[in-house]
Design a protein around this motif. Sequence first.
Motif, PDB file in Angstrom:
ATOM      1  N   TYR A  16       0.920  -1.145   0.007  1.00  0.00           N
ATOM      2  CA  TYR A  16       0.084   0.038  -0.141  1.00  0.00           C
ATOM      3  C   TYR A  16       0.564   1.068   0.163  1.00  0.00           C
ATOM      4  O   TYR A  16       0.388   2.245  -0.874  1.00  0.00           O
ATOM      5  N   SER A  17       1.896   1.210   0.928  1.00  0.00           N
ATOM      6  CA  SER A  17       2.643   2.362   0.863  1.00  0.00           C
ATOM      7  C   SER A  17       3.348   2.820  -0.498  1.00  0.00           C
ATOM      8  O   SER A  17       3.825   4.006  -0.535  1.00  0.00           O
ATOM      9  N   SER A  18       3.626   1.871  -1.250  1.00  0.00           N
ATOM     10  CA  SER A  18       4.334   1.983  -2.502  1.00  0.00           C
ATOM     11  C   SER A  18       3.606   2.914  -3.480  1.00  0.00           C
ATOM     12  O   SER A  18       4.038   3.147  -4.550  1.00  0.00           O
ATOM     13  N   VAL A  19       2.199   2.903  -3.342  1.00  0.00           N
ATOM     14  CA  VAL A  19       1.390   3.533  -4.137  1.00  0.00           C
ATOM     15  C   VAL A  19       0.697   4.631  -3.466  1.00  0.00           C
ATOM     16  O   VAL A  19      -0.300   5.409  -3.845  1.00  0.00           O
ATOM     17  N   GLY A  20       1.345   5.074  -2.131  1.00  0.00           N
ATOM     18  CA  GLY A  20       0.616   6.229  -1.488  1.00  0.00           C
ATOM     19  C   GLY A  20      -0.567   5.890  -0.672  1.00  0.00           C
ATOM     20  O   GLY A  20      -1.005   6.987  -0.063  1.00  0.00           O
ATOM     21  N   PHE A  21      -0.898   4.862  -0.335  1.00  0.00           N
ATOM     22  CA  PHE A  21      -1.955   4.559   0.515  1.00  0.00           C
ATOM     23  C   PHE A  21      -1.655   4.226   1.963  1.00  0.00           C
ATOM     24  O   PHE A  21      -0.157   3.670   2.156  1.00  0.00           O
ATOM     25  N   GLY A  22      -2.361   4.280   3.007  1.00  0.00           N
ATOM     26  CA  GLY A  22      -1.880   3.626   4.130  1.00  0.00           C
ATOM     27  C   GLY A  22      -2.352   2.007   4.691  1.00  0.00           C
ATOM     28  O   GLY A  22      -1.533   1.290   5.316  1.00  0.00           O
ATOM     29  N   ILE A 105     -16.162  -1.676  -3.665  1.00  0.00           N
ATOM     30  CA  ILE A 105     -16.137  -0.503  -4.534  1.00  0.00           C
ATOM     31  C   ILE A 105     -14.832   0.130  -4.738  1.00  0.00           C
ATOM     32  O   ILE A 105     -14.427   0.546  -5.743  1.00  0.00           O
ATOM     33  N   ALA A 106     -14.003  -0.026  -3.647  1.00  0.00           N
ATOM     34  CA  ALA A 106     -12.472   0.616  -3.763  1.00  0.00           C
ATOM     35  C   ALA A 106     -12.065  -0.376  -4.699  1.00  0.00           C
ATOM     36  O   ALA A 106     -11.060   0.195  -5.612  1.00  0.00           O
ATOM     37  N   ALA A 107     -12.165  -1.782  -4.665  1.00  0.00           N
ATOM     38  CA  ALA A 107     -11.430  -2.365  -5.604  1.00  0.00           C
ATOM     39  C   ALA A 107     -11.793  -2.258  -7.127  1.00  0.00           C
ATOM     40  O   ALA A 107     -10.828  -2.292  -8.073  1.00  0.00           O
ATOM     41  N   VAL A 108     -13.051  -1.907  -7.278  1.00  0.00           N
ATOM     42  CA  VAL A 108     -13.306  -1.687  -8.643  1.00  0.00           C
ATOM     43  C   VAL A 108     -12.805  -0.406  -9.358  1.00  0.00           C
ATOM     44  O   VAL A 108     -12.160  -0.439 -10.437  1.00  0.00           O
ATOM     45  N   LEU A 109     -12.571   0.616  -8.351  1.00  0.00           N
ATOM     46  CA  LEU A 109     -12.131   2.062  -8.619  1.00  0.00           C
ATOM     47  C   LEU A 109     -10.603   1.710  -8.898  1.00  0.00           C
ATOM     48  O   LEU A 109     -10.048   2.250 -10.046  1.00  0.00           O
ATOM     49  N   LEU A 110      -9.935   1.107  -8.214  1.00  0.00           N
ATOM     50  CA  LEU A 110      -8.546   0.492  -8.379  1.00  0.00           C
ATOM     51  C   LEU A 110      -8.182  -0.052  -9.708  1.00  0.00           C
ATOM     52  O   LEU A 110      -7.247   0.249 -10.213  1.00  0.00           O
ATOM     53  N   TRP A 111      -8.991  -0.934 -10.011  1.00  0.00           N
ATOM     54  CA  TRP A 111      -8.843  -1.806 -10.999  1.00  0.00           C
ATOM     55  C   TRP A 111      -8.995  -0.751 -12.432  1.00  0.00           C
ATOM     56  O   TRP A 111      -8.326  -1.353 -13.498  1.00  0.00           O
ATOM     57  N   ILE A 112      -9.819   0.063 -12.447  1.00  0.00           N
ATOM     58  CA  ILE A 112     -10.215   0.806 -13.801  1.00  0.00           C
ATOM     59  C   ILE A 112      -8.752   1.249 -14.179  1.00  0.00           C
ATOM     60  O   ILE A 112      -8.078   1.968 -13.646  1.00  0.00           O
ATOM     61  N   LYS A 113      -8.468   0.891 -15.514  1.00  0.00           N
ATOM     62  CA  LYS A 113      -7.285   1.444 -16.146  1.00  0.00           C
ATOM     63  C   LYS A 113      -7.269   2.867 -16.652  1.00  0.00           C
ATOM     64  O   LYS A 113      -8.299   3.386 -17.179  1.00  0.00           O
ATOM     65  N   ILE A 114      -6.465   3.641 -16.074  1.00  0.00           N
ATOM     66  CA  ILE A 114      -6.192   4.956 -16.145  1.00  0.00           C
ATOM     67  C   ILE A 114      -5.262   5.225 -17.678  1.00  0.00           C
ATOM     68  O   ILE A 114      -4.295   4.440 -17.797  1.00  0.00           O
ATOM     69  N   VAL A 220       8.850   6.033  -5.627  1.00  0.00           N
ATOM     70  CA  VAL A 220       9.291   7.254  -6.485  1.00  0.00           C
ATOM     71  C   VAL A 220       9.939   6.641  -7.535  1.00  0.00           C
ATOM     72  O   VAL A 220      10.475   7.488  -8.438  1.00  0.00           O
ATOM     73  N   ARG A 221       9.988   5.431  -7.824  1.00  0.00           N
ATOM     74  CA  ARG A 221      10.977   4.865  -8.831  1.00  0.00           C
ATOM     75  C   ARG A 221      10.016   3.779  -9.503  1.00  0.00           C
ATOM     76  O   ARG A 221      10.241   3.768 -10.902  1.00  0.00           O
ATOM     77  N   TRP A 222       8.965   3.304  -9.098  1.00  0.00           N
ATOM     78  CA  TRP A 222       8.092   2.289  -9.556  1.00  0.00           C
ATOM     79  C   TRP A 222       7.016   2.783 -10.330  1.00  0.00           C
ATOM     80  O   TRP A 222       6.228   3.566  -9.709  1.00  0.00           O
ATOM     81  N   ASN A 223       6.467   2.204 -11.198  1.00  0.00           N
ATOM     82  CA  ASN A 223       5.321   2.522 -12.107  1.00  0.00           C
ATOM     83  C   ASN A 223       4.282   1.846 -11.130  1.00  0.00           C
ATOM     84  O   ASN A 223       4.262   0.464 -11.024  1.00  0.00           O
ATOM     85  N   PRO A 224       3.272   2.636 -10.584  1.00  0.00           N
ATOM     86  CA  PRO A 224       2.318   1.814  -9.674  1.00  0.00           C
ATOM     87  C   PRO A 224       1.035   1.280 -10.209  1.00  0.00           C
ATOM     88  O   PRO A 224       0.264   0.578  -9.482  1.00  0.00           O
ATOM     89  N   ILE A 225       1.145   1.166 -11.607  1.00  0.00           N
ATOM     90  CA  ILE A 225      -0.243   0.436 -12.171  1.00  0.00           C
ATOM     91  C   ILE A 225      -0.299  -0.918 -11.708  1.00  0.00           C
ATOM     92  O   ILE A 225      -1.581  -1.523 -11.467  1.00  0.00           O
ATOM     93  N   VAL A 226       0.950  -1.726 -11.940  1.00  0.00           N
ATOM     94  CA  VAL A 226       0.784  -3.148 -11.474  1.00  0.00           C
ATOM     95  C   VAL A 226       0.397  -3.307 -10.079  1.00  0.00           C
ATOM     96  O   VAL A 226      -0.476  -4.173  -9.502  1.00  0.00           O
ATOM     97  N   ILE A 227       1.043  -2.608  -9.181  1.00  0.00           N
ATOM     98  CA  ILE A 227       0.886  -2.811  -7.743  1.00  0.00           C
ATOM     99  C   ILE A 227      -0.573  -2.184  -7.365  1.00  0.00           C
ATOM    100  O   ILE A 227      -1.220  -2.786  -6.739  1.00  0.00           O
ATOM    101  N   LYS A 228      -1.127  -1.353  -8.014  1.00  0.00           N
ATOM    102  CA  LYS A 228      -2.726  -1.027  -7.927  1.00  0.00           C
ATOM    103  C   LYS A 228      -3.566  -2.231  -8.405  1.00  0.00           C
ATOM    104  O   LYS A 228      -4.498  -2.303  -7.596  1.00  0.00           O
TER     105      LYS A 228
END
Length: 251
Positions: A16-22, A105-114, A220-228
Amino acid sequence: MYLEIFVFFLIVSFIYSSVGFGGGSSYLAILAMYSLPHQEIRLIALICNIIVVVGSVYIYVKNKQTDWKKILPITIVSVPMAYLGAIVKISQSTFFMMLGVSLIIAAVLLWIKIDGSAETPAKDQKSDIVKNSFLGGGIGFLSGMVGIGGGIFLSPILNLMKWDVPKKIAATASVFILANSIAGISGQLTQLSGNMLNMKILYPCLSVFIGGQLGSRISVRWNPIVIKRVTAVLVFSAGINILIKHWNHIY
């Protein structure tokens, strides 16, 4: 039990911390498996949230990824709303129903590709204070009731809005989580009765401190998409598990 919680929280806080969450949502799900009172579960999750995101906020500020002119309108309104949400008295069955649905609901929002091209914001929203305040206030109130920081809702919504570049959104989510977790704890303390065992807090706090420090430094170095996407799967699974486990109590 405590060793299991230590390992689970270490992994969750790192991701979670790697993508800015707690990680509050998953902490709640993990603690729910051990049949602790829901008031204690929420308090422990919020304390762990603070430990994780303090490190994240420090890293984001150090790397100049925090835009305070955009962060403050969202966060200032969310703080009193998170406190109000935390002092609302809800039954344990209602709590688990809200938690399960919120995680899904949060999982669905996280999964949606930006759109990956959104390295620059689609438009300047610095002047849209009213919209940001309503968004922050609504998420803050829900977060206070459930016992999370709210970043898991805020971050994907801001990404869908193309509110800013992904790393600045992650920085905003970290500040948002920190402020709401503090407000939520203030509200939770008004409802707790009796003393909690120190071990209930010590092991989770130590675990998330280690995981959070590691995760925030690679963010600050990893692309967060996969982690999300991984986070979305974990959160969805936790939400379904909570609803199944507490179905008889809910209905």
